[in-house]
Enzyme design. Structure first.
Site, PDB file in Angstrom:
ATOM      1  N   SER A 173       0.863  -1.186   0.000  1.00 54.11           N
ATOM      2  CA  SER A 173       0.000   0.000   0.000  1.00 54.11           C
ATOM      3  C   SER A 173       0.899   1.236   0.000  1.00 54.11           C
ATOM      4  O   SER A 173       1.720   1.383  -0.895  1.00 54.11           O
ATOM      5  CB  SER A 173      -0.948  -0.037   1.201  1.00 54.11           C
ATOM      6  OG  SER A 173      -1.891   1.001   1.129  1.00 54.11           O
ATOM      7  N   HIS A 200      -2.543  -1.110  -3.366  1.00 57.25           N
ATOM      8  CA  HIS A 200      -3.605  -0.134  -3.162  1.00 57.25           C
ATOM      9  C   HIS A 200      -3.217   1.171  -3.863  1.00 57.25           C
ATOM     10  O   HIS A 200      -2.212   1.791  -3.516  1.00 57.25           O
ATOM     11  CB  HIS A 200      -3.799   0.140  -1.667  1.00 57.25           C
ATOM     12  CG  HIS A 200      -4.137  -1.087  -0.881  1.00 57.25           C
ATOM     13  ND1 HIS A 200      -3.894  -1.194   0.467  1.00 57.25           N
ATOM     14  CD2 HIS A 200      -4.699  -2.267  -1.250  1.00 57.25           C
ATOM     15  CE1 HIS A 200      -4.292  -2.379   0.899  1.00 57.25           C
ATOM     16  NE2 HIS A 200      -4.777  -3.055  -0.134  1.00 57.25           N
ATOM     17  N   ASP A 292      -4.600  -4.621   5.970  1.00 58.22           N
ATOM     18  CA  ASP A 292      -4.955  -5.520   4.877  1.00 58.22           C
ATOM     19  C   ASP A 292      -3.832  -6.538   4.639  1.00 58.22           C
ATOM     20  O   ASP A 292      -2.651  -6.189   4.671  1.00 58.22           O
ATOM     21  CB  ASP A 292      -5.207  -4.722   3.594  1.00 58.22           C
ATOM     22  CG  ASP A 292      -5.709  -5.614   2.473  1.00 58.22           C
ATOM     23  OD1 ASP A 292      -6.502  -6.533   2.765  1.00 58.22           O
ATOM     24  OD2 ASP A 292      -5.313  -5.404   1.319  1.00 58.22           O
TER      25      ASP A 292
END
Length: 352
Positions: A173, A200, A292
């Protein structure tokens, strides 16, 4: 009273500059210190204003956003949110290279207040500025030693014995683009496993990111397609607003709900790899905010897969790796420069 977040806006378009001032200034979390039209003006005022976060345009008169990012990170490291228009390949390339140079995220330029998407875009800009302002950006030397967890989250002990691995999954991310360039570059073009990737990133920049990553690494990088058979030499990136899974050795594109507020989600990918590959999978969690991938990596570890998280010493944000380690999903914790070597050892040698 909560201290306001100090923002410096860098945008050459007067219309967009005023719009950003209105959007950010209307949010009670922020104090707009200044809005300047060039990177040169930004650098002149950087030490005096000492912003908590910078909203940075990419295509500027004189010095562009990439060069500005490099100078800011060298002079006074400050969280940078790139605000870019998806207008052409040149601008996208500059934006991606700014992320590689140390910018934390990229968001779309706002549209006029009468546009249907205005409220959503304005909220996203403010959210990104607020989140990224909390990131501790430092001039960071990268340790090349190995680290195997900490007192609080000890890594699982390595196990010996030959194992054949069939696929690697990576989740990243905030800070991911620059980490991925280093990791994939270190794997080399002869890396023998297909790689599945969840990064992400703002949906409108995904295709540009994929093109950029393909040019910056030894691999063919492409957006994953449903029922595709993964092959070595390729990196398959989860599509925008869809999860990436695995069914009977083929890629599966899933439109199920978000997990950990993410879609695509690293946990969905890792859970599928745990189910489909068992001990023959490799999972890696890189830098990123939130959690996540943590539960999915634990599922992989429970099935005997080899699991790695990036060490805090090289993370831009040690959220996702720390969460994965805390859940007991990390067999090994390594600084970024050591991860590629370990993956090559596992894939080519097959020993734990």
């Amino acid at each position: 009273m909560r201290k306001k977040i100090k923002v410096l806006i860098v945008e050459d378009s007067l219309v967009v500059r005023e719009l950003l001032k209105h959007i950010i200034g209307s949010d009670e979390r922020f104090d707009v210190l200044a809005a300047v039209a060039s990177a040169e003006e930004c650098l002149e005022q950087l030490d005096t204003l000492r912003p908590d976060v910078i909203s940075l345009d990419i295509r500027l008169p004189g010095m562009n956003g990439l060069d500005a990012t490099l100078k800011i990170m060298a002079r006074r490291p400050t969280p940078i949110v790139v605000v870019a228009a998806q207008v052409d390949d040149v601008e996208l390339n500059i934006a991606m290279n700014a992320l590689r140079a140390g910018a934390l995220s990229v968001v779309e330029k706002p549209v006029g207040v009468t546009n249907a998407g205005y409220e959503t875009m304005a909220a996203k800009i403010c959210t990104q500025l607020a989140i990224m302002s909390q990131v501790q950006v430092v001039r960071q030397g990268i340790s090349r030693g190995l680290s195997f967890g900490s007192d609080e989250t000890p890594a699982l002990p390595p196990r010996s014995g030959p194992v054949s691995y069939s696929m690697a999954g990576i989740v990243a991310s905030t800070g991911g683009p620059q980490a991925l360039v280093q990791l994939l570059g270190g794997l080399g073009a002869d890396f023998p496993l297909p790689i599945l990737l969840v990064q992400h990133i703002t949906a409108s920049f995904l295709e540009g990111f994929v093109t950029w990553l393909s040019g910056a690494t030894p691999f063919e990088v492409r957006i994953a397609e449903d029922d595709e058979k993964p092959v070595p030499g390729r990196v398959y990136v989860a599509p925008a607003d869809r999860h990436l899974g695995l069914v009977s050795g083929h890629l599966a594109i899933l439109d199920s709900p978000a997990v950990c507020s993410q879609k695509p989600s690293g946990t969905v990918l890792f859970a599928a790899m745990a189910r489909e590959l068992g001990q023959h999978g490799i999972g890696v969690v890189l830098t990123g905010m939130g959690s996540d991938g943590a539960d999915g990596l634990r599922q992989m570890a429970d099935k005997g897969a080899y699991t790695i998280v990036e060490d805090a010493s090289t993370c831009v944000v040690n959220g996702m790796p720390a969460a994965a380690a805390k859940l007991g999903g990390a067999r090994e914790t390594l600084p970024l420069p050591a991860i590629a070597a370990r993956l090559r050892e596992l894939a080519l040698g097959g020993t734990r």
